[in-house]
Design a protein around this motif. Structure first.
Motif, PDB file in Angstrom:
ATOM      1  N   ASN B 132       0.846  -1.185   0.000  1.00  0.00           N
ATOM      2  CA  ASN B 132       0.000   0.000   0.000  1.00  0.00           C
ATOM      3  C   ASN B 132       0.885   1.240   0.000  1.00  0.00           C
ATOM      4  OD1 ASN B 132      -2.654  -1.323   0.386  1.00  0.00           O
ATOM      5  ND2 ASN B 132      -1.658  -2.027   2.256  1.00  0.00           N
ATOM      6  N   PRO B 133       0.495   2.265  -0.749  1.00  0.00           N
ATOM      7  CA  PRO B 133       1.322   3.481  -0.739  1.00  0.00           C
ATOM      8  C   PRO B 133       1.322   4.091   0.651  1.00  0.00           C
ATOM      9  CG  PRO B 133      -0.744   3.848  -1.900  1.00  0.00           C
ATOM     10  CD  PRO B 133      -0.672   2.389  -1.607  1.00  0.00           C
ATOM     11  N   PRO B 134       2.484   4.382   1.189  1.00  0.00           N
ATOM     12  CA  PRO B 134       2.532   4.904   2.555  1.00  0.00           C
ATOM     13  C   PRO B 134       2.076   6.363   2.597  1.00  0.00           C
ATOM     14  CG  PRO B 134       4.718   4.875   1.610  1.00  0.00           C
ATOM     15  CD  PRO B 134       3.809   4.279   0.583  1.00  0.00           C
ATOM     16  N   ASP B 135       1.232   6.677   3.571  1.00  0.00           N
ATOM     17  CA  ASP B 135       0.904   8.086   3.740  1.00  0.00           C
ATOM     18  C   ASP B 135       1.653   8.651   4.936  1.00  0.00           C
ATOM     19  OD1 ASP B 135      -0.367   6.786   5.723  1.00  0.00           O
ATOM     20  OD2 ASP B 135      -2.381   7.535   5.271  1.00  0.00           O
ATOM     21  N   SER B 136       2.390   7.779   5.630  1.00  0.00           N
ATOM     22  CA  SER B 136       3.181   8.281   6.758  1.00  0.00           C
ATOM     23  C   SER B 136       4.525   7.567   6.819  1.00  0.00           C
ATOM     24  CB  SER B 136       2.416   8.075   8.070  1.00  0.00           C
ATOM     25  OG  SER B 136       2.157   6.708   8.247  1.00  0.00           O
ATOM     26  N   SER B 147      14.986  18.237  16.725  1.00  0.00           N
ATOM     27  CA  SER B 147      14.009  18.087  15.644  1.00  0.00           C
ATOM     28  C   SER B 147      14.613  17.149  14.602  1.00  0.00           C
ATOM     29  CB  SER B 147      13.659  19.446  15.033  1.00  0.00           C
ATOM     30  OG  SER B 147      14.828  20.053  14.536  1.00  0.00           O
ATOM     31  N   TYR B 148      13.820  16.845  13.604  1.00  0.00           N
ATOM     32  CA  TYR B 148      14.264  15.914  12.561  1.00  0.00           C
ATOM     33  C   TYR B 148      14.031  16.534  11.185  1.00  0.00           C
ATOM     34  CZ  TYR B 148      13.814  12.652  16.419  1.00  0.00           C
ATOM     35  OH  TYR B 148      13.935  12.032  17.629  1.00  0.00           O
ATOM     36  N   GLN B 149      14.945  16.246  10.302  1.00  0.00           N
ATOM     37  CA  GLN B 149      14.756  16.678   8.923  1.00  0.00           C
ATOM     38  C   GLN B 149      14.393  15.457   8.087  1.00  0.00           C
ATOM     39  OE1 GLN B 149      18.143  18.211   6.747  1.00  0.00           O
ATOM     40  NE2 GLN B 149      16.772  19.752   5.901  1.00  0.00           N
ATOM     41  N   PHE B 150      13.207  15.497   7.516  1.00  0.00           N
ATOM     42  CA  PHE B 150      12.727  14.405   6.675  1.00  0.00           C
ATOM     43  C   PHE B 150      12.993  14.752   5.217  1.00  0.00           C
ATOM     44  CE2 PHE B 150       9.406  12.928   3.812  1.00  0.00           C
ATOM     45  CZ  PHE B 150       9.412  11.558   4.038  1.00  0.00           C
ATOM     46  N   GLU B 151      13.499  13.781   4.460  1.00  0.00           N
ATOM     47  CA  GLU B 151      13.726  13.989   3.024  1.00  0.00           C
ATOM     48  C   GLU B 151      13.174  12.787   2.260  1.00  0.00           C
ATOM     49  OE1 GLU B 151      18.079  15.795   2.643  1.00  0.00           O
ATOM     50  OE2 GLU B 151      17.836  14.250   4.158  1.00  0.00           O
ATOM     51  N   LEU B 152      12.490  13.088   1.171  1.00  0.00           N
ATOM     52  CA  LEU B 152      11.974  12.035   0.286  1.00  0.00           C
ATOM     53  C   LEU B 152      12.612  12.226  -1.086  1.00  0.00           C
ATOM     54  CD1 LEU B 152       9.943   9.719  -0.278  1.00  0.00           C
ATOM     55  CD2 LEU B 152       8.266  11.490  -0.869  1.00  0.00           C
ATOM     56  N   PHE B 153      13.182  11.144  -1.618  1.00  0.00           N
ATOM     57  CA  PHE B 153      13.886  11.197  -2.894  1.00  0.00           C
ATOM     58  C   PHE B 153      13.215  10.259  -3.892  1.00  0.00           C
ATOM     59  CE2 PHE B 153      16.877  11.636   0.592  1.00  0.00           C
ATOM     60  CZ  PHE B 153      17.587  12.781   0.279  1.00  0.00           C
ATOM     61  N   ASP B 154      13.464  10.511  -5.173  1.00  0.00           N
ATOM     62  CA  ASP B 154      13.077   9.511  -6.163  1.00  0.00           C
ATOM     63  C   ASP B 154      14.129   8.399  -6.162  1.00  0.00           C
ATOM     64  OD1 ASP B 154      15.242  10.332  -7.684  1.00  0.00           O
ATOM     65  OD2 ASP B 154      14.051  11.604  -9.000  1.00  0.00           O
ATOM     66  N   GLY B 173       1.463  15.817   3.482  1.00  0.00           N
ATOM     67  CA  GLY B 173       0.276  16.656   3.355  1.00  0.00           C
ATOM     68  C   GLY B 173       0.017  17.078   1.929  1.00  0.00           C
ATOM     69  N   GLU B 174      -0.861  18.043   1.801  1.00  0.00           N
ATOM     70  CA  GLU B 174      -1.225  18.545   0.477  1.00  0.00           C
ATOM     71  C   GLU B 174       0.004  19.159  -0.189  1.00  0.00           C
ATOM     72  OE1 GLU B 174      -4.591  21.537  -1.210  1.00  0.00           O
ATOM     73  OE2 GLU B 174      -4.971  20.519   0.682  1.00  0.00           O
ATOM     74  N   GLY B 175       0.155  18.929  -1.448  1.00  0.00           N
ATOM     75  CA  GLY B 175       1.301  19.482  -2.166  1.00  0.00           C
ATOM     76  C   GLY B 175       2.530  18.595  -2.109  1.00  0.00           C
ATOM     77  N   SER B 176       2.472  17.529  -1.315  1.00  0.00           N
ATOM     78  CA  SER B 176       3.611  16.606  -1.243  1.00  0.00           C
ATOM     79  C   SER B 176       3.534  15.633  -2.417  1.00  0.00           C
ATOM     80  CB  SER B 176       3.558  15.805   0.053  1.00  0.00           C
ATOM     81  OG  SER B 176       3.495  16.684   1.149  1.00  0.00           O
ATOM     82  N   PRO B 177       4.668  15.028  -2.741  1.00  0.00           N
ATOM     83  CA  PRO B 177       4.636  14.046  -3.828  1.00  0.00           C
ATOM     84  C   PRO B 177       3.695  12.898  -3.505  1.00  0.00           C
ATOM     85  CG  PRO B 177       6.885  14.501  -3.124  1.00  0.00           C
ATOM     86  CD  PRO B 177       5.983  15.162  -2.139  1.00  0.00           C
ATOM     87  N   LYS B 178       2.979  12.421  -4.504  1.00  0.00           N
ATOM     88  CA  LYS B 178       2.069  11.292  -4.300  1.00  0.00           C
ATOM     89  C   LYS B 178       2.880  10.000  -4.420  1.00  0.00           C
ATOM     90  CE  LYS B 178      -1.771  13.764  -4.184  1.00  0.00           C
ATOM     91  NZ  LYS B 178      -1.087  15.018  -3.849  1.00  0.00           N
ATOM     92  N   VAL B 179       3.018   9.309  -3.299  1.00  0.00           N
ATOM     93  CA  VAL B 179       3.870   8.128  -3.286  1.00  0.00           C
ATOM     94  C   VAL B 179       3.330   7.042  -4.211  1.00  0.00           C
ATOM     95  CG1 VAL B 179       4.844   6.321  -1.817  1.00  0.00           C
ATOM     96  CG2 VAL B 179       4.719   8.650  -0.997  1.00  0.00           C
ATOM     97  N   GLN B 184       8.373   4.111  -6.478  1.00  0.00           N
ATOM     98  CA  GLN B 184       9.495   3.732  -5.632  1.00  0.00           C
ATOM     99  C   GLN B 184      10.286   4.970  -5.265  1.00  0.00           C
ATOM    100  OE1 GLN B 184      11.653   0.880  -7.813  1.00  0.00           O
ATOM    101  NE2 GLN B 184      12.389   2.306  -9.354  1.00  0.00           N
ATOM    102  N   GLY B 185      10.882   4.905  -4.139  1.00  0.00           N
ATOM    103  CA  GLY B 185      11.609   6.072  -3.676  1.00  0.00           C
ATOM    104  C   GLY B 185      12.525   5.729  -2.517  1.00  0.00           C
TER     105      GLY B 185
END
Lengths: 178, 214
Positions: B132-136, B147-154, B173-179, B184-185
């Motif tokens: 299932n595509p992760p939403d979290s 604090s934490y820095q989250f990064e999502l890559f292709d 959230g809204e405006g984020s890449p649709k997994v 894959q990422g």
């Protein structure tokens, strides 16, 4: 078992090359972190086990794809250095062993300007190269240019490659490592 | 003269390799030589670098980079308590529920560490093959992190999304890449100190969305 050993050897060789490339483009204390990130991506794709069978990955030959992964990770590193560091720290972090400025660290506007200037210089001595590269910068694809120039795509591709090699030389003369 | 000829030949082969014109056997030989020589590897890397730079200038296939750094939300005391108690519990539940689903057929084991031992980041989920595509995205707490820095890559480590949070879970959230569209990422969480400076860079964790056959 034998296949697994071959995969390990392939990964070791790839890592050595990535380290050598990264050493010229990153501060020495960041090289291993960056290469580790790139190697994890390569490992997860399973290229090492299928090295002979995989013809392309995302449209690129396998080793070229691995190098692209490294390029992106290096790009991310410099983006992060700009974002996270304050001015004085940044100066230290961006200094490369050779004292040169890697292309990756340039702001995108600087990068575009620097390359366009170099293409202008190249054009003075080699108008055809200048024309090809300007068309590419304008968004034309090699196959479109080949059609306009009435050339086979592979012939044009090789000509463009030579032009880019000349451009790399000009950029290196300016102290920019590509 | 011989050196010039040799350089020309090398460039011809590099061009043909990148253009996909080599046979499988020729490609293997080229890659074998490239992996044996720093000069050849450097030549290939430089060519790829310049080709991609031209694409980025042309606006075609440009490297996607989030611009600007989100401000760090100021935590409320009760919320911080919630973070310290509820999130680890939620994370443990997620581990118990998700981990068995992540070990699908043909999946490789944990990626080896290609250098000295390290222990940063510690992502929990998603990782590996997911149905299932992760939403979290969930990770273990770092006691030293403010604090934490989250990064999502292709899949080629091109940065798609970047966000800073005090929690150990992030919901796109809204405006984020649709997994689900990304398929894959790779994601990574880095620990930041109270000034927002980097404490520990996290491990890059790949995932691949592979919906189950109905």
């Amino acid at each position: 078992m034998e296949a697994s050993r071959e995969a390990d050897i392939w990964l070791d060789r790839l890592r050595d090359r990535l380290i050598a490339i990264a050493c010229r483009r990153l501060p020495s204390d960041s090289v291993e972190d960056v290469v580790q990130d790139a190697m994890r991506i390569v490992f997860e794709r399973g290229l090492a086990e299928r090295q002979g069978e995989t013809e392309t990955v995302d449209g690129y030959p396998p080793v070229a794809w691995c190098f692209q992964v490294l390029r992106n990770v290096i790009g991310n590193y410099y983006q992060k250095a700009r974002t996270l560091s304050r001015e004085t720290v940044l100066d230290d972090a961006l200094a490369t062993p050779s004292g040169r400025t890697p292309l990756e660290m340039l702001e995108s506007s600087d990068l575009a300007r620097t390359i366009k200037e170099a293409v202008g210089l190249l054009e003075e001595g080699d108008p055809r190269c200048g024309r090809y590269l300007r068309l590419l910068m304008g968004g034309s694809t090699p196959s479109e240019i080949a059609g306009d120039e009435r050339l086979k795509a592979d012939v044009l591709y090789r000509r463009v490659y030579r032009c880019r090699a000349k451009l790399r030389g000009l950029l290196e003369d300016k102290g920019i490592l590509v | 003269m011989n050196e010039q000829t040799s350089n020309d030949g090398r460039r011809e082969r590099t061009a043909a390799y990148l253009a996909g014109e080599l046979s499988n056997e020729e490609r293997r030989r080229f890659e074998d030589k490239t992996l044996s020589s720093d000069d050849l590897a450097s030549e290939l890397y430089s060519e790829i670098n310049l080709v991609e730079s031209f694409r980025e200038i042309a606006g075609d296939g440009k490297r996607s980079r989030s611009v600007g750094r989100p401000t760090i939300p100021r935590p409320v005391r009760s919320k911080r308590r919630l973070v310290h108690i509820a999130v680890p519990v939620a994370a443990a539940i997620l581990v118990a529920v998700l981990l068995p689903r992540l070990t699908g057929d043909g999946e490789r084991g944990e990626a080896p560490v290609f250098r000295g031992h390290r222990n940063p980041g510690q992502p929990i989920a998603p990782a590996g093959i997911i149905e299932n595509p992760p939403d979290s995205f969930v990770w273990f707490a770092d006691p030293n992190a403010h604090s934490y820095q989250f990064e999502l890559f292709d899949s080629k480590m091109g940065l798609l999304h970047e966000e800073t949070t005090v929690d150990t879970m992030l919901v796109l959230g809204e405006g984020s890449p649709k997994v689900a569209e990304l398929r894959q990422g790779v994601w990574r969480v880095s620990s930041l100190d109270e000034n927002g400076d980097l404490l520990t860079r996290g491990e890059a964790t790949p995932f691949r969305y592979s919906p189950a056959e109905p």
